[in-house]
Structure formats: structure tokens, C-alpha cells
Design a protein around this motif. Structure first.
Motif, PDB file in Angstrom:
ATOM      1  N   GLY A  99      -7.145  29.244   4.819  1.00  0.00           N
ATOM      2  CA  GLY A  99      -6.172  29.773   5.754  1.00  0.00           C
ATOM      3  C   GLY A  99      -5.282  30.761   5.021  1.00  0.00           C
ATOM      4  N   GLY A 100      -3.980  30.623   5.297  1.00  0.00           N
ATOM      5  CA  GLY A 100      -3.154  29.616   5.904  1.00  0.00           C
ATOM      6  C   GLY A 100      -3.490  28.186   5.494  1.00  0.00           C
ATOM      7  N   GLU A 101      -2.990  27.264   6.268  1.00  0.00           N
ATOM      8  CA  GLU A 101      -3.267  25.857   6.015  1.00  0.00           C
ATOM      9  C   GLU A 101      -4.325  25.412   7.033  1.00  0.00           C
ATOM     10  N   ASP A 117      -0.775  35.965   2.811  1.00  0.00           N
ATOM     11  CA  ASP A 117       0.309  36.424   3.701  1.00  0.00           C
ATOM     12  C   ASP A 117       0.595  35.428   4.829  1.00  0.00           C
ATOM     13  N   ALA A 118       0.349  34.133   4.615  1.00  0.00           N
ATOM     14  CA  ALA A 118       0.520  33.168   5.710  1.00  0.00           C
ATOM     15  C   ALA A 118       1.939  33.196   6.249  1.00  0.00           C
ATOM     16  N   ASN A 119       2.050  33.134   7.559  1.00  0.00           N
ATOM     17  CA  ASN A 119       3.341  33.102   8.271  1.00  0.00           C
ATOM     18  C   ASN A 119       4.162  34.376   8.134  1.00  0.00           C
ATOM     19  N   PHE A 135      -7.124  21.395  -3.773  1.00  0.00           N
ATOM     20  CA  PHE A 135      -5.749  20.963  -3.516  1.00  0.00           C
ATOM     21  C   PHE A 135      -4.732  21.810  -4.294  1.00  0.00           C
ATOM     22  N   GLN A 136      -3.934  22.590  -3.561  1.00  0.00           N
ATOM     23  CA  GLN A 136      -2.921  23.434  -4.209  1.00  0.00           C
ATOM     24  C   GLN A 136      -2.014  22.576  -5.103  1.00  0.00           C
ATOM     25  N   PHE A 137      -1.883  22.972  -6.370  1.00  0.00           N
ATOM     26  CA  PHE A 137      -1.184  22.107  -7.320  1.00  0.00           C
ATOM     27  C   PHE A 137      -0.667  22.970  -8.469  1.00  0.00           C
ATOM     28  N   ARG A 164      -1.787  30.530  10.077  1.00  0.00           N
ATOM     29  CA  ARG A 164      -0.538  29.756  10.149  1.00  0.00           C
ATOM     30  C   ARG A 164      -0.487  28.775   8.973  1.00  0.00           C
ATOM     31  N   CYS A 165       0.727  28.393   8.596  1.00  0.00           N
ATOM     32  CA  CYS A 165       0.872  27.438   7.496  1.00  0.00           C
ATOM     33  C   CYS A 165       2.156  26.638   7.702  1.00  0.00           C
ATOM     34  N   ASN A 166       2.199  25.448   7.128  1.00  0.00           N
ATOM     35  CA  ASN A 166       3.411  24.635   7.210  1.00  0.00           C
ATOM     36  C   ASN A 166       4.289  24.810   5.972  1.00  0.00           C
ATOM     37  N   MET A 167       3.955  25.830   5.168  1.00  0.00           N
ATOM     38  CA  MET A 167       4.820  26.195   4.041  1.00  0.00           C
ATOM     39  C   MET A 167       5.108  27.693   4.109  1.00  0.00           C
ATOM     40  N   MET A 168       5.986  28.137   3.229  1.00  0.00           N
ATOM     41  CA  MET A 168       6.340  29.560   3.210  1.00  0.00           C
ATOM     42  C   MET A 168       6.480  29.981   1.745  1.00  0.00           C
ATOM     43  N   CYS A 169       5.334  30.054   1.052  1.00  0.00           N
ATOM     44  CA  CYS A 169       5.367  30.315  -0.392  1.00  0.00           C
ATOM     45  C   CYS A 169       5.549  31.797  -0.685  1.00  0.00           C
ATOM     46  N   ASP A 170       6.042  32.041  -1.836  1.00  0.00           N
ATOM     47  CA  ASP A 170       6.110  33.384  -2.348  1.00  0.00           C
ATOM     48  C   ASP A 170       5.731  33.297  -3.826  1.00  0.00           C
ATOM     49  N   PRO A 171       4.554  33.696  -4.247  1.00  0.00           N
ATOM     50  CA  PRO A 171       3.605  34.499  -3.486  1.00  0.00           C
ATOM     51  C   PRO A 171       2.678  33.646  -2.626  1.00  0.00           C
ATOM     52  N   CYS A 172       2.118  34.283  -1.592  1.00  0.00           N
ATOM     53  CA  CYS A 172       1.038  33.684  -0.825  1.00  0.00           C
ATOM     54  C   CYS A 172      -0.029  34.754  -0.733  1.00  0.00           C
ATOM     55  N   THR A 218      -6.311  23.241   0.687  1.00  0.00           N
ATOM     56  CA  THR A 218      -5.175  22.697   1.427  1.00  0.00           C
ATOM     57  C   THR A 218      -3.970  22.462   0.526  1.00  0.00           C
ATOM     58  N   ASN A 219      -2.769  22.571   1.125  1.00  0.00           N
ATOM     59  CA  ASN A 219      -1.572  22.207   0.372  1.00  0.00           C
ATOM     60  C   ASN A 219      -1.319  20.694   0.432  1.00  0.00           C
ATOM     61  N   GLY A 220      -2.055  19.983   1.263  1.00  0.00           N
ATOM     62  CA  GLY A 220      -2.001  18.514   1.290  1.00  0.00           C
ATOM     63  C   GLY A 220      -0.842  17.926   2.083  1.00  0.00           C
ATOM     64  N   HIS A 251       9.183  27.181  -7.036  1.00  0.00           N
ATOM     65  CA  HIS A 251       8.905  28.509  -6.467  1.00  0.00           C
ATOM     66  C   HIS A 251       8.223  28.394  -5.096  1.00  0.00           C
ATOM     67  N   ARG A 252       7.812  27.158  -4.699  1.00  0.00           N
ATOM     68  CA  ARG A 252       7.208  26.965  -3.372  1.00  0.00           C
ATOM     69  C   ARG A 252       8.265  26.543  -2.347  1.00  0.00           C
ATOM     70  N   HIS A 253       9.513  26.439  -2.799  1.00  0.00           N
ATOM     71  CA  HIS A 253      10.665  26.267  -1.895  1.00  0.00           C
ATOM     72  C   HIS A 253      10.742  24.907  -1.199  1.00  0.00           C
TER      73      HIS A 253
HETATM   74  S1  SF4 Z   1       0.230  29.858  -0.520  1.00  0.00           S
HETATM   75 FE1  SF4 Z   1      -0.941  28.392   0.709  1.00  0.00          FE
HETATM   76  S2  SF4 Z   1       0.569  26.799   1.196  1.00  0.00           S
HETATM   77 FE2  SF4 Z   1       1.734  28.589   0.548  1.00  0.00          FE
HETATM   78  S3  SF4 Z   1       2.208  29.721   2.448  1.00  0.00           S
HETATM   79 FE3  SF4 Z   1       0.303  30.584   1.611  1.00  0.00          FE
HETATM   80  S4  SF4 Z   1      -1.321  29.451   2.654  1.00  0.00           S
HETATM   81 FE4  SF4 Z   1       0.564  28.255   2.905  1.00  0.00          FE
END
Ligand code: SF4
Length: 622
Positions: A219-221, A182-184, A272-274, A171-179, A247-249, A284-286
Motif C-alpha cells: 500500500g499504503g497499509e 506517499d500514503a495519505n 513487517f515495518q520495523f 490509505r494508511c493508518n499512519m502518517m510517516c515521513d518519509p513514506c 504491513t506496519n502491524g 520519526h514515525r510520529h
Molecule cells: S511508510 Fe508505510 S506505515 Fe508509514 S505512512 Fe507510508 S505506508 Fe503507512
């Protein structure tokens, strides 16, 4: 620097050169025998006993057909084939050749069924050769020598890598493309229960040789796992050297109290994702204000005492223009950060479905990065002088192991952290940076690192007593230091202090937060994917992922045959819909909207026992 100090340092350097040559002669006489420390059941190897993997080119290696692997994986996921074929058969395996063509290093391979594949490994053969030449050899390979030609996870019987990665949740609290995880996105939740987390931590820490080891929750986060704090606490209790999270922080930016709880539980370092130093560079991380969110997370984590390493996945044409500005940001904030880890894109997860044209356009390698940084800093960073494979830093671990062994059989129960990563995978530049004056330079601008490492090898190979060993280290330090090339204000004494503060790999001395000069690590970590996969690399990147299915090395877990998708499928805990219905939907920040940030507020200082008396120190989270 004051001229008199400079002259004294020059004099010291000349005297040290003379004294070293005496030791050099003496060192050839009766070197001490290898010893077996109590944390290993094999003797510590001398430098000449370590083994290099096949390097240079043209060379042949074992790789994978990207199409065969994806087809086989899909058949397993669809229940048409048993996953055990991945343990017992060489699914999708084909030969590959690493060659030079048109000024590039390429991996080329042909599958009898799916045709020709090729991809770029480096855009500069001289740089690629420099990294391979600087690799000192691996003890993992030496101890596994006889098994190397029967590749796969089962070949690794010695060594356990230096970082254990545990995916706590998808699970993650973001919805990135690309990930790349494949979180979420996959319609099910894979989230480890506490017993599994504990088992993984217990199993990995008990493998011999018991070197210092980091654990990285991912993860995920990972901060969304209900077990995150408990996992940090337990990892520290059972002896992990560094407790980290990729972590995405976001959670830290939203909940400063959570950062403090994490630090108190034993959380050391945020990987730390940056992606860039403007909101536009992160779009691009929306999340439209993502850079503001990142800056807030940095403030909060720093105030809580958490170390921070920004991690940037670099994709050609997407954020490659951010490499220089990100390093500028890290240098500007060197009081809060220990360096930066650039990760040239690895086409895994959903990205495996990329078209050939897109993959060619987006491919980025460590050699791209080394040249980009050289261009950006107008030659101040030199690809051939400043970059070293991560494995080269094992020299410092060898020295620390040698010195600690001199305290007798009751020496430490853990060996020093050692990374024997393949030279095509990981490399780095070490930079000294002054947190106040902002002066900086690559260490190799003023210090002959390659000669220092061969001096250390000689010191460890001959293995004299503590005093003689320390004297030789001091002589080597002095003879390899160039005072006239050091940045203004950095003396030999200050530089030696940095070394013993443990910044050089954390192998000697206890690490403390420095006030002015610090060492920053600028890493390039290039994970494999199906187009660049090389089993000779996998054999060296051993990170056991202990599951009911046996140990799976990391490079094979998220890349290569793609154990990750299979393991996650086998251990799904719920469909995402059911999970949300039962436990409530968690917030996902996406949709090209801003993420609301809370007001800044004061928090009690860490370690204060409540109630906090009036006038006690307060950590101010601005
Ligand atoms: S790239 Fe990282 S922050 Fe983004 S959805 Fe995937 S796990 Fe979450």
C-alpha cells in the motif's frame, strides 16, 4: 559438541571428499540432456547456459536523468503530455558510468540539459566485486538475450519474477515521513476494487514458466483494504506459494481476532515495518510508543501462526545505528521470526525532492550494512565470507527442480521459487540460530557454501537418477561441513535436517516450525532510485504489474520513470475529502502521540470448530 561426534563427522567429511572425486570424474561422462518441465515452455538451462549481465567496472550502462524524468512525469500528471510517451519513447534516458573513485563505487552521468549527477553504490569495491563474482547467471537473461539492447518493460518475454506486489490501497493508518508510497499525502484515494485484484492475481499466476510465486499485498497499509482477507484467500486458492503483506502491524496489535482471520484466510507472512528496538528509535514515525505497539503485533501474529520478517529501511544518520540492535532482537526472538530484511534507503516518492547535500548525507548501501554488522559483532559476520547475492540461492531451486523432475512427466505443475535478482540489488547472509540456547553463526563460518553450490550445479548438469543424485547431495553436504567451526550443539545431521526442512529457500521438503535450530535470513534489498538507476538491473527484476496500460516491471513501477504516480492518478477512485465524507474518516495514528493498546486477552485456538469444548487448547495472547 561431544568430541566423539566431532571425530565421526570429521571422518565422514574426509570419506566424502574421496567419494566425491570419484563422482566428479564420472560426471564428465555423458551428462543427461536438458528437459522441458510441464510448468515451462523452455528447457531448464544447464549452469553454463545461464547468462550474467554486464558486471565489473568501469562499465557503461543506460540510466535516467533525475530532472528530465520528474519534469516529464509532471507534464503527464498535468495532462500536457500523453502517458504513452513512456511506452514508446526513451524519456529521460541518458548513459551512465559505474566507476571506482576514492575507494568507492559510484554511478556518474551527465544530462545535456541538467548537468552532472553522481551517487555512491558501494563504499567498498572489494565487497561489491565479491557479490558480482558470486552471481551464477540468470535464465531470464539467457532466454531474453537477443532483446536486451532494446531495454524497457517490453523486452521481458520470459520469466515472471518471484514476488508479485499489489498495492491494495494508498490509505494508511499512519502518517510517516518519509513514506516512499506517499500514503495519505496526495489528496486522492487509489484503492483497487475486487475485480482488479482478482485480475492481477489471475494474470500473474498464469505466466509461464510457472514457478512458485509469492504475492505481497502492499500500500499504503494493505490491511485497510476491505478486500484484504478475500485477496489472501483467493491468492491461496489459485496457487500462490506464499501470501504476504508489507504491513506496519498496527491493525494486528489492535485486533488479535483480525490476525486469526487473516491466518485462516491464507495469510502466511508479515513483511513487517520495523525501524528500531526502542520507542526513541521509532519516533520519526510520529507514534511515541511505536516499539511497544510493534512488540504487541509480534505477539499477536506469532500466536496466530503468521510468520514475521521485520523490514527496516535504513537511512544514514537516522537509524543506521539500529542495524546491529535489530539483528540482536531478531536473534533473541528467533522462535517468532524468520530473519530480517534491511532495505538501504531508495529516494523515491516524496523523497525524490531531496537536496543533493541531504541525499549524500543519508545515502546508505548494502556495503555500509555489511561493514556495520561486521563491526557490531566484532568480525563474527564477515563481509567477504558471509554475504551472497540473492541470485546465488537459485542453485537450490535448480536442485529442487531436478529432483522433482525425476518423478516423471506428471511432475509438479509449478517450478521452485527462484530469484534471479541482479547482484547489485539483493544479497543476504544465512545464519543458523538456536531458539533455546541462543547460539548462532553464519552458515559460511562452518560450511563451504560456494563449493556446495558448484557441486549442486554439477549434480544438476549431469542429471543422474534420483538415488545417485541424492547420494551426491549427501556427499557434498558432508565434504563441505566443518565440524570444528560449527556452533556448539549443531551436528552435521541437524544441519542437513534444517536444509531439508525447506529453510534454504523453501525449495526442498515441507517447511515446519522448528523447535531449536533454525535458519535466519538476513537480507539487504537495495531498490534503485533516479540517481542509481540501471536498466540492466531492471531487466532482471521482473515483476509484472498488469494493468490496462500493459505490464510494467516493478523496478520501473515505483522507481525510475515512476509509473506508480501516473497509474494511481489515472485510477483515482475519489478525492480523500469525498472518501472520508462518504465512508467516515478512519483513524490515523500520528502527531507524536501514543497509540492506545487494548487489554491482552485469550483467543480461541486457530482451526477449532465452534463451539469450543471446555478445556480445549487456548492460544494465549499475553
Ligand atoms: S511508510 Fe508505510 S506505515 Fe508509514 S505512512 Fe507510508 S505506508 Fe503507512
Amino acid at each position: 559438541m561431544h568430541k566423539p561426534i566431532k571425530y565421526v563427522e570429521k571422518g565422514l567429511t574426509i570419506a566424502a571428499r574421496g567419494a566425491w572425486s570419484v563422482f566428479d570424474t564420472l560426471n564428465s561422462i555423458a551428462p543427461a540432456k536438458a528437459f522441458t518441465p510441464k510448468w515451462s515452455d523452455k528447457p531448464i538451462l544447464k549452469s553454463w547456459q545461464k547468462v550474467k549481465p554486464p558486471l565489473g567496472w568501469p562499465r557503461e550502462t543506460d540510466s535516467l536523468c533525475p530532472t528530465c524524468v520528474r519534469e516529464a512525469r509532471q507534464e503527464i500528471l498535468d495532462g500536457k503530455r500523453d502517458y504513452k510517451i513512456l511506452l514508446n519513447e526513451k524519456v529521460g534516458e541518458i548513459k551512465a558510468h559505474i566507476i571506482e573513485r576514492d575507494g568507492k563505487i559510484l554511478m556518474i552521468k551527465d544530462c545535456p540539459q541538467h548537468g552532472h549527477f553522481e551517487d555512491v553504490m558501494a563504499i567498498d569495491p572489494a565487497f561489491f566485486k565479491h557479490l558480482e563474482d558470486a552471481f551464477p547467471g540468470s535464465d531470464i537473461l539467457a532466454h531474453n538475450d537477443e532483446k536486451l539492447h532494446n531495454h524497457g518493460s517490453s523486452t521481458i518475454k520470459y520469466g515472471r519474477g518471484s514476488v508479485l506486489t499489489i498495492d491494495l490501497t494508498n490509505r494508511c493508518n499512519m502518517m510517516c515521513d518519509p513514506c516512499f508510497m506517499d500514503a495519505n499525502q496526495v489528496g486522492f484515494v487509489h484503492e483497487l476494487p475486487w475485480e482488479d485484484i482478482k485480475t492481477l492475481l489471475d494474470n500473474a499466476i498464469s505466466i509461464k514458466p510457472k514457478r512458485q510465486m509469492s504475492v505481497q499485498f502492499s500500500g499504503g497499509e494493505p490491511t485497510m483494504s476491505p478486500h484484504f482477507l478475500e485477496a489472501c484467500r483467493y491468492a491461496k486458492d489459485v496457487g500462490y506459494f506464499s501470501v504476504q503483506a508489507a504491513t506496519n502491524g498496527l491493525r494486528f496489535a489492535l485486533e488479535p481476532e483480525f490476525a486469526q482471520q487473516a491466518k485462516e484466510a491464507g495469510f502466511d507472512l508479515a513483511y513487517f515495518q520495523f525501524d528500531g528496538v526502542t520507542n526513541a528509535a521509532n519516533e520519526h514515525r510520529h507514534i511515541t510508543n511505536l516499539f511497544d505497539v510493534k512488540k504487541r503485533a509480534i505477539e499477536v501474529m506469532y500466536a496466530a501462526g503468521i510468520d514475521i520478517i521485520p523490514v527496516t529501511t535504513v537511512v544514514n544518520g537516522v537509524n543506521d545505528d539500529q542495524v546491529g540492535p535489530i539483528l540482536d532482537f531478531v536473534l533473541e526472538n528467533s522462535d517468532k521470526m524468520g530473519g530480517v530484511s534491511f532495505q538501504p534507503v531508495s529516494f523515491t516518492g516524496r523523497d525524490e525532492e531531496i537536496s543533493d547535500a541531504d541525499r549524500r548525507r543519508k545515502r546508505y548501501t548494502i556495503s555500509h550494512m555489511a561493514h556495520e554488522l561486521s563491526r557490531y559483532y566484532k568480525g563474527k559476520l564477515d563481509p567477504y565470507r558471509d554475504w551472497y547475492p540473492l541470485g546465488a540461492m537459485g542453485s537450490f531451486s535448480a536442485l529442487a527442480d531436478h529432483l522433482r523432475s525425476l518423478s516423471g512427466p506428471e511432475g509438479p505443475s509449478f517450478g521452485s521459487l527462484a530469484c534471479s535478482c541482479h547482484p547489485n540489488c539483493g544479497s543476504s547472509v544465512l545464519i543458523v540460530s538456536n531458539r533455546k540456547t541462543k547460539e548462532w553463526a553464519a552458515i559460511t563460518q562452518f560450511f563451504a557454501l560456494d563449493r556446495f553450490m558448484s557441486d549442486i550445479a554439477a549434480i544438476c548438469d549431469t542429471a543422474r537418477g534420483r538415488e545417485l543424485s541424492m547420494l551426491q547431495v549427501a556427499l557434498s553436504f558432508a565434504r563441505n561441513f566443518r565440524a570444528d567451526k560449527a556452533p556448539p550443539g549443531l551436528t552435521l545431521a541437524e544441519f542437513a535436517r534444517l536444509f531439508f526442512n525447506g529453510k534454504m529457500g523453501g525449495t526442498l521438503g515441507k517447511k515446519i516450525r522448528e523447535a531449536d535450530w533454525t535458519v535466519l535470513w538476513v537480507g539487504g534489498m537495495w531498490f534503485q532510485d533516479l540517481w542509481t538507476y540501471d536498466f540492466r538491473r531492471t531487466e532482471m527484476c521482473v515483476i509484472p504489474y498488469a494493468t490496462q496500460e500493459g505490464e510494467i516491471s516493478f523496478c520501473a513501477y515505483n522507481t525510475g520513470v515512476g509509473w506508480r504516480q501516473i497509474v494511481e492518478n489515472m485510477h483515482t477512485v475519489a478525492k480523500t475529502k469525498e472518501w472520508f465524507a462518504e465512508r467516515g474518516r478512519h483513524q490515523i495514528y500520528a502527531g507524536n502521540r501514543a497509540m492506545p493498546l487494548p487489554e491482552r486477552r485469550k483467543l480461541p485456538v486457530l482451526g477449532a470448530t465452534p463451539p469450543v469444548p471446555a478445556g480445549a487448547h487456548i492460544a494465549h495472547v499475553r
